[in-house]
Design a protein around this motif. Structure first.
Motif, PDB file in Angstrom:
ATOM      1  N   THR A   1       0.832  -1.198   0.000  1.00  0.00           N
ATOM      2  CA  THR A   1       0.000   0.000   0.000  1.00  0.00           C
ATOM      3  C   THR A   1       0.870   1.254   0.000  1.00  0.00           C
ATOM      4  O   THR A   1       0.477   2.297  -0.537  1.00  0.00           O
ATOM      5  N   TYR A   2       2.057   1.145   0.571  1.00  0.00           N
ATOM      6  CA  TYR A   2       2.929   2.310   0.737  1.00  0.00           C
ATOM      7  C   TYR A   2       4.273   2.180   0.024  1.00  0.00           C
ATOM      8  O   TYR A   2       4.921   3.196  -0.241  1.00  0.00           O
ATOM      9  N   PHE A   3       4.684   0.947  -0.271  1.00  0.00           N
ATOM     10  CA  PHE A   3       6.016   0.737  -0.821  1.00  0.00           C
ATOM     11  C   PHE A   3       5.940  -0.075  -2.108  1.00  0.00           C
ATOM     12  O   PHE A   3       4.869  -0.523  -2.518  1.00  0.00           O
ATOM     13  N   THR A   4       7.098  -0.265  -2.744  1.00  0.00           N
ATOM     14  CA  THR A   4       7.146  -0.890  -4.068  1.00  0.00           C
ATOM     15  C   THR A   4       7.392  -2.401  -3.976  1.00  0.00           C
ATOM     16  O   THR A   4       7.763  -2.927  -2.927  1.00  0.00           O
ATOM     17  N   GLN A   5       7.202  -3.056  -5.109  1.00  0.00           N
ATOM     18  CA  GLN A   5       7.459  -4.490  -5.211  1.00  0.00           C
ATOM     19  C   GLN A   5       8.943  -4.791  -4.960  1.00  0.00           C
ATOM     20  O   GLN A   5       9.280  -5.771  -4.286  1.00  0.00           O
ATOM     21  N   LYS A   6       9.822  -3.956  -5.496  1.00  0.00           N
ATOM     22  CA  LYS A   6      11.257  -4.169  -5.316  1.00  0.00           C
ATOM     23  C   LYS A   6      11.645  -4.035  -3.851  1.00  0.00           C
ATOM     24  O   LYS A   6      12.493  -4.786  -3.349  1.00  0.00           O
ATOM     25  N   GLN A   7      11.046  -3.082  -3.162  1.00  0.00           N
ATOM     26  CA  GLN A   7      11.338  -2.912  -1.740  1.00  0.00           C
ATOM     27  C   GLN A   7      10.845  -4.110  -0.933  1.00  0.00           C
ATOM     28  O   GLN A   7      11.499  -4.531   0.022  1.00  0.00           O
ATOM     29  N   LEU A   8       9.705  -4.660  -1.327  1.00  0.00           N
ATOM     30  CA  LEU A   8       9.178  -5.836  -0.633  1.00  0.00           C
ATOM     31  C   LEU A   8      10.140  -7.013  -0.758  1.00  0.00           C
ATOM     32  O   LEU A   8      10.480  -7.666   0.251  1.00  0.00           O
ATOM     33  N   LEU A   9      10.590  -7.288  -1.959  1.00  0.00           N
ATOM     34  CA  LEU A   9      11.533  -8.387  -2.164  1.00  0.00           C
ATOM     35  C   LEU A   9      12.849  -8.110  -1.451  1.00  0.00           C
ATOM     36  O   LEU A   9      13.458  -9.016  -0.862  1.00  0.00           O
ATOM     37  N   GLY A  10      13.289  -6.853  -1.486  1.00  0.00           N
ATOM     38  CA  GLY A  10      14.527  -6.495  -0.818  1.00  0.00           C
ATOM     39  C   GLY A  10      14.458  -6.703   0.684  1.00  0.00           C
ATOM     40  O   GLY A  10      15.400  -7.224   1.299  1.00  0.00           O
ATOM     41  N   VAL A  11      13.344  -6.317   1.298  1.00  0.00           N
ATOM     42  CA  VAL A  11      13.173  -6.511   2.741  1.00  0.00           C
ATOM     43  C   VAL A  11      13.137  -7.996   3.074  1.00  0.00           C
ATOM     44  O   VAL A  11      13.733  -8.432   4.072  1.00  0.00           O
ATOM     45  N   TYR A  12      12.457  -8.786   2.249  1.00  0.00           N
ATOM     46  CA  TYR A  12      12.377 -10.228   2.483  1.00  0.00           C
ATOM     47  C   TYR A  12      13.777 -10.850   2.484  1.00  0.00           C
ATOM     48  O   TYR A  12      14.132 -11.622   3.382  1.00  0.00           O
ATOM     49  N   ILE A  13      14.570 -10.512   1.480  1.00  0.00           N
ATOM     50  CA  ILE A  13      15.910 -11.106   1.346  1.00  0.00           C
ATOM     51  C   ILE A  13      16.851 -10.610   2.440  1.00  0.00           C
ATOM     52  O   ILE A  13      17.520 -11.400   3.116  1.00  0.00           O
ATOM     53  N   LEU A  14      16.906  -9.291   2.618  1.00  0.00           N
ATOM     54  CA  LEU A  14      17.847  -8.724   3.589  1.00  0.00           C
ATOM     55  C   LEU A  14      17.508  -9.119   5.023  1.00  0.00           C
ATOM     56  O   LEU A  14      18.405  -9.390   5.826  1.00  0.00           O
ATOM     57  N   SER A  15      16.222  -9.160   5.347  1.00  0.00           N
ATOM     58  CA  SER A  15      15.832  -9.541   6.708  1.00  0.00           C
ATOM     59  C   SER A  15      16.148 -11.005   6.978  1.00  0.00           C
ATOM     60  O   SER A  15      16.527 -11.374   8.100  1.00  0.00           O
ATOM     61  N   ALA A  16      15.999 -11.863   5.953  1.00  0.00           N
ATOM     62  CA  ALA A  16      16.352 -13.275   6.116  1.00  0.00           C
ATOM     63  C   ALA A  16      17.844 -13.424   6.403  1.00  0.00           C
ATOM     64  O   ALA A  16      18.251 -14.185   7.291  1.00  0.00           O
ATOM     65  N   ILE A  17      18.661 -12.686   5.670  1.00  0.00           N
ATOM     66  CA  ILE A  17      20.112 -12.738   5.893  1.00  0.00           C
ATOM     67  C   ILE A  17      20.464 -12.186   7.270  1.00  0.00           C
ATOM     68  O   ILE A  17      21.252 -12.788   8.020  1.00  0.00           O
ATOM     69  N   PHE A  18      19.874 -11.046   7.614  1.00  0.00           N
ATOM     70  CA  PHE A  18      20.175 -10.417   8.907  1.00  0.00           C
ATOM     71  C   PHE A  18      19.754 -11.326  10.061  1.00  0.00           C
ATOM     72  O   PHE A  18      20.522 -11.527  11.014  1.00  0.00           O
ATOM     73  N   ALA A  19      18.542 -11.880   9.995  1.00  0.00           N
ATOM     74  CA  ALA A  19      18.062 -12.764  11.058  1.00  0.00           C
ATOM     75  C   ALA A  19      18.922 -14.020  11.149  1.00  0.00           C
ATOM     76  O   ALA A  19      19.174 -14.528  12.253  1.00  0.00           O
ATOM     77  N   GLY A  20      19.367 -14.523   9.997  1.00  0.00           N
ATOM     78  CA  GLY A  20      20.248 -15.688   9.996  1.00  0.00           C
ATOM     79  C   GLY A  20      21.565 -15.401  10.672  1.00  0.00           C
ATOM     80  O   GLY A  20      22.089 -16.226  11.436  1.00  0.00           O
ATOM     81  N   LEU A  21      22.129 -14.216  10.421  1.00  0.00           N
ATOM     82  CA  LEU A  21      23.391 -13.835  11.058  1.00  0.00           C
ATOM     83  C   LEU A  21      23.232 -13.707  12.574  1.00  0.00           C
ATOM     84  O   LEU A  21      24.104 -14.133  13.337  1.00  0.00           O
ATOM     85  N   VAL A  22      22.113 -13.116  13.009  1.00  0.00           N
ATOM     86  CA  VAL A  22      21.864 -12.973  14.447  1.00  0.00           C
ATOM     87  C   VAL A  22      21.707 -14.345  15.098  1.00  0.00           C
ATOM     88  O   VAL A  22      22.242 -14.594  16.194  1.00  0.00           O
ATOM     89  N   PHE A  23      21.011 -15.252  14.422  1.00  0.00           N
ATOM     90  CA  PHE A  23      20.839 -16.611  14.952  1.00  0.00           C
ATOM     91  C   PHE A  23      22.188 -17.318  15.103  1.00  0.00           C
ATOM     92  O   PHE A  23      22.491 -17.906  16.154  1.00  0.00           O
ATOM     93  N   VAL A  24      23.005 -17.249  14.061  1.00  0.00           N
ATOM     94  CA  VAL A  24      24.314 -17.919  14.094  1.00  0.00           C
ATOM     95  C   VAL A  24      25.192 -17.320  15.182  1.00  0.00           C
ATOM     96  O   VAL A  24      25.849 -18.050  15.949  1.00  0.00           O
TER      97      VAL A  24
END
Length: 288
Positions: free
Chosen positions: A94-117
């Protein structure tokens, strides 16, 4: 066959949110075929798919920082994640773009994975995780941070604020922190923090997803077939020598007759002596 065609059409026209759901469902079906143990009725993900906290493992298989975020450990794990993912994506777009959605999905997965490790390395634990929950939490918290007072109509409840829904989900993660799946809950909270961080930086003019969009765009254009141009036959541009058109005898006769008439008129007006030498010769030749 119509169902398959409908699914293909939805995939092409549904946008990135629809594709994320399709990718997760597709990976779950693939996991059933490859990694499901029907005797123990459990998934047994190898270390090249699931994200393992062992440092030597993710150094060998660095792509697991992404693959873990599209595989799930059971049907209900997938089912509830996809419901929340669809809900969060619709609000986010509603507020952001398709590219931003995919970017948040990918970057957050990497960031959360790093925090877990890192967390498990500090605690001295060794475990593996799968699931899109961290990335989904990032998307949900991002839009909640941006519009916390958005009204959401809930079935049998009525209108509630978006931050109420997000707050309940985060609270449930915190309450279950020591009940089991500690690594999963750590990654969920890390994903939530990334969503908050993304919006905070975006308001200050920094979009974290720009780099991801450029990388994806580069590889997309790299493997995209350039449209083939049809073979064009090149013709040498030259002018053929212009053929001399034969002079029409009728035209020649008319011109001679016009000249004869002009000479005769001159004779009648001024006499024969008024003719020039050329006119006398012409009149002599035509008179033969």
């Amino acid at each position: 066959m119509n169902i398959i065609d409908d699914l293909k059409m939805q995939y092409r026209t549904g946008g990135i949110s629809q594709r994320l759901i399709y990718w997760n469902i597709g990976c779950f079906i693939l996991a059933i075929i490859l990694f499901y143990n029907f005797q123990s009725q459990q998934f047994s993900y190898p270390n090249w798919v699931a994200l393992n906290s062992d440092v030597s493992n993710f150094l060998i298989f660095p792509w697991t920082f992404l693959t873990y975020a599209v595989f799930h450990d059971g049907f209900f794990h997938l089912f509830f994640n996809m419901i929340i993912l669809n809900f969060a994506c619709q609000l986010f777009l509603t507020y952001f773009t398709q590219k931003q959605l995919l970017g948040v999905y990918i970057l957050s997965a990497i960031f959360a994975g790093l925090v877990f490790v890192l967390s498990y390395f500090i605690m001295g634990y060794n475990a593996s995780i799968v699931g899109a929950s961290a990335a989904i939490m990032a998307i949900l918290v991002a839009v909640t941070t941006y519009q916390p007072l958005m009204n959401i109509r809930m079935f049998l409840i009525g209108n509630v604020k978006l931050w109420h829904i997000t707050g309940v989900i985060i609270l449930l993660d915190l309450l279950q922190f020591r009940a089991g799946n500690t690594g999963g809950h750590i990654s969920h909270l890390a994903g939530a923090f990334f969503g908050y961080l993304f919006i905070t930086l975006l308001k200050n003019g920094t979009d974290l997803t720009v780099g991801v969009s450029k990388i994806i765009g580069f590889f997309t254009n790299l493997f995209k077939k350039s449209p083939s141009t049809p073979f064009k036959k090149v013709h040498k541009n030259y002018k053929a020598p212009r053929e001399q058109k034969p002079t029409s005898k009728i035209i020649t006769k008319d011109r001679n007759q016009q000249q004869i008439d002009a000479i005769l008129d001159k004779i009648s007006q001024s006499g024969y002596d008024s003719l020039s030498q050329d006119e006398k010769e012409f009149l002599f030749k035509t008179g033969k």
